[in-house]
Scaffold this motif. Structure first.
Motif, mmCIF file in Angstrom:
data_model
loop_
_atom_site.group_PDB
_atom_site.id
_atom_site.type_symbol
_atom_site.label_atom_id
_atom_site.label_comp_id
_atom_site.label_asym_id
_atom_site.label_seq_id
_atom_site.Cartn_x
_atom_site.Cartn_y
_atom_site.Cartn_z
ATOM 1 N N GLY A 55 -2.089 -51.163 12.715
ATOM 2 C CA GLY A 55 -3.420 -50.610 12.493
ATOM 3 C C GLY A 55 -3.538 -49.105 12.635
ATOM 4 N N GLY A 56 -2.412 -48.415 12.724
ATOM 5 C CA GLY A 56 -2.461 -46.965 12.812
ATOM 6 C C GLY A 56 -2.810 -46.323 11.480
ATOM 7 N N VAL A 57 -3.315 -45.105 11.537
ATOM 8 C CA VAL A 57 -3.608 -44.341 10.321
ATOM 9 C C VAL A 57 -3.045 -42.938 10.470
ATOM 10 C CG1 VAL A 57 -5.675 -45.636 9.661
ATOM 11 C CG2 VAL A 57 -5.907 -43.665 11.176
ATOM 12 N N LYS A 58 -2.583 -42.395 9.368
ATOM 13 C CA LYS A 58 -2.103 -41.017 9.339
ATOM 14 C C LYS A 58 -3.272 -40.136 8.922
ATOM 15 C CE LYS A 58 2.241 -39.176 8.442
ATOM 16 N NZ LYS A 58 3.433 -39.072 7.619
ATOM 17 N N ILE A 59 -3.416 -38.996 9.616
ATOM 18 C CA ILE A 59 -4.571 -38.121 9.425
ATOM 19 C C ILE A 59 -4.117 -36.717 9.053
ATOM 20 C CG2 ILE A 59 -6.502 -37.022 10.636
ATOM 21 C CD1 ILE A 59 -6.484 -39.590 12.428
ATOM 22 N N HIS A 60 -4.799 -36.145 8.069
ATOM 23 C CA HIS A 60 -4.616 -34.732 7.736
ATOM 24 C C HIS A 60 -5.735 -33.970 8.442
ATOM 25 C CE1 HIS A 60 -3.690 -31.106 5.577
ATOM 26 N NE2 HIS A 60 -4.963 -31.003 5.261
ATOM 27 N N PRO A 61 -5.401 -33.205 9.493
ATOM 28 C CA PRO A 61 -6.447 -32.490 10.233
ATOM 29 C C PRO A 61 -6.891 -31.224 9.516
ATOM 30 C CG PRO A 61 -4.314 -32.077 11.231
ATOM 31 C CD PRO A 61 -4.076 -33.042 10.093
ATOM 32 N N PHE A 62 -8.157 -30.864 9.692
ATOM 33 C CA PHE A 62 -8.702 -29.627 9.155
ATOM 34 C C PHE A 62 -8.887 -28.625 10.285
ATOM 35 C CE2 PHE A 62 -11.266 -32.337 5.905
ATOM 36 C CZ PHE A 62 -10.124 -32.589 5.179
ATOM 37 N N GLY A 63 -7.921 -28.450 11.127
ATOM 38 C CA GLY A 63 -8.065 -27.528 12.248
ATOM 39 C C GLY A 63 -6.734 -27.236 12.903
ATOM 40 N N ASP A 64 -6.757 -26.281 13.822
ATOM 41 C CA ASP A 64 -5.527 -25.813 14.449
ATOM 42 C C ASP A 64 -5.151 -26.529 15.734
ATOM 43 O OD1 ASP A 64 -5.186 -23.933 12.471
ATOM 44 O OD2 ASP A 64 -6.247 -22.368 13.564
ATOM 45 N N ASP A 65 -6.075 -27.206 16.387
ATOM 46 C CA ASP A 65 -5.776 -27.856 17.659
ATOM 47 C C ASP A 65 -6.264 -29.300 17.639
ATOM 48 O OD1 ASP A 65 -4.986 -28.299 20.267
ATOM 49 O OD2 ASP A 65 -6.737 -27.328 21.138
ATOM 50 N N PRO A 66 -5.758 -30.106 16.720
ATOM 51 C CA PRO A 66 -6.298 -31.454 16.569
ATOM 52 C C PRO A 66 -6.008 -32.376 17.746
ATOM 53 C CG PRO A 66 -4.407 -31.177 15.146
ATOM 54 C CD PRO A 66 -4.719 -29.832 15.727
ATOM 55 N N LEU A 67 -5.000 -32.087 18.549
ATOM 56 C CA LEU A 67 -4.744 -32.960 19.701
ATOM 57 C C LEU A 67 -5.883 -32.899 20.716
ATOM 58 C CD1 LEU A 67 -0.913 -32.693 20.327
ATOM 59 C CD2 LEU A 67 -2.210 -34.572 19.322
ATOM 60 N N LEU B 280 -1.388 -36.248 12.102
ATOM 61 C CA LEU B 280 -1.679 -36.999 13.314
ATOM 62 C C LEU B 280 -1.573 -38.474 12.985
ATOM 63 C CD1 LEU B 280 -4.989 -35.236 14.422
ATOM 64 C CD2 LEU B 280 -2.710 -34.826 15.335
ATOM 65 N N VAL B 281 -1.295 -39.267 13.998
ATOM 66 C CA VAL B 281 -1.363 -40.711 13.864
ATOM 67 C C VAL B 281 -2.329 -41.192 14.938
ATOM 68 C CG1 VAL B 281 -0.108 -42.889 14.028
ATOM 69 C CG2 VAL B 281 0.961 -40.924 12.912
ATOM 70 N N ALA B 282 -3.327 -41.977 14.513
ATOM 71 C CA ALA B 282 -4.343 -42.467 15.435
ATOM 72 C C ALA B 282 -4.499 -43.972 15.265
ATOM 73 C CB ALA B 282 -5.680 -41.780 15.168
ATOM 74 N N SER B 283 -5.001 -44.592 16.310
ATOM 75 C CA SER B 283 -5.386 -45.997 16.208
ATOM 76 C C SER B 283 -6.760 -46.163 16.839
ATOM 77 C CB SER B 283 -4.354 -46.907 16.880
ATOM 78 O OG SER B 283 -4.272 -46.638 18.254
#
Length: 173
Positions: A15-27, A64-67
């Motif tokens: 159920g994970g998704v790969k994310i393209h962040p629109f920022g410099d500090d997404p963590l 990023l990878v998020a769940s």
């Protein structure tokens, strides 16, 4: 809502998704308990966004990878493909000095160092090299669009209080 990124593909079978962040500090977004997902990044109607409880977040290269809670497998993750990620402004980590959320820049008036009004920021574009301000100017048939790289060589000051951006850019460029 401030748009933070976009889900670009499911990741793995859990159920994970790969994310393209629109920022410099997404963590830093990992500190937020809920992320809002929606199809229209320009919608300000909270009904267009659905809250998902964040379970995990990690970096993988430039992505990023998020769940999320309620997204148990790849089939469920496929339903999220292409959705934008956002959060209410008050839930976001505070940006550092000389850092801005893209949403903070939308609607700001852009003036050059000679005081000429170059337009109003309508959106930002992310390119491989740097972000680009997109401004709309003029009225009726004289409407147009200007693009200015969002880099220190051209951006001299961003003043959120006066809602203005000062740039080193000529009106006829």
């Amino acid at each position: 809502m401030i748009v933070l990124g976009r889900i670009v593909t499911p990741h793995g079978v859990r159920g994970g998704v790969k994310i393209h962040p629109f920022g410099d500090d997404p963590l830093s977004w990992g500190k937020m308990i809920y992320w809002w997902l929606g199809r229209n990044p320009e919608s300000t109607d909270e009904a267009d966004w659905k809250a998902y409880r964040l379970l995990s977040l990690r970096e993988q290269g430039s992505s990023l990878v998020a769940s999320f809670d309620g997204v148990p497998d790849r089939s469920a993750a496929e339903q999220l493909d292409g959705l934008f990620i956002a959060a209410p402004r008050e839930d976001l980590p505070r940006p550092g000095f000389d850092e801005y959320y893209w949403g903070d820049l939308i609607g700001l008036t852009v003036l050059n160092t000679a005081g000429v009004n170059l337009g109003v920021v309508s959106k930002l574009l992310e390119t491989g090299a740097h972000d680009v301000l997109v401004m709309e100017y003029g009225e009726a048939e004289a409407k147009g669009e200007r693009l200015i790289p969002f880099v220190a060589a051209f951006i001299k000051d961003v003043n959120l209080k006066t809602r203005e951006i000062l740039v080193e850019w000529e009106a006829d460029w």
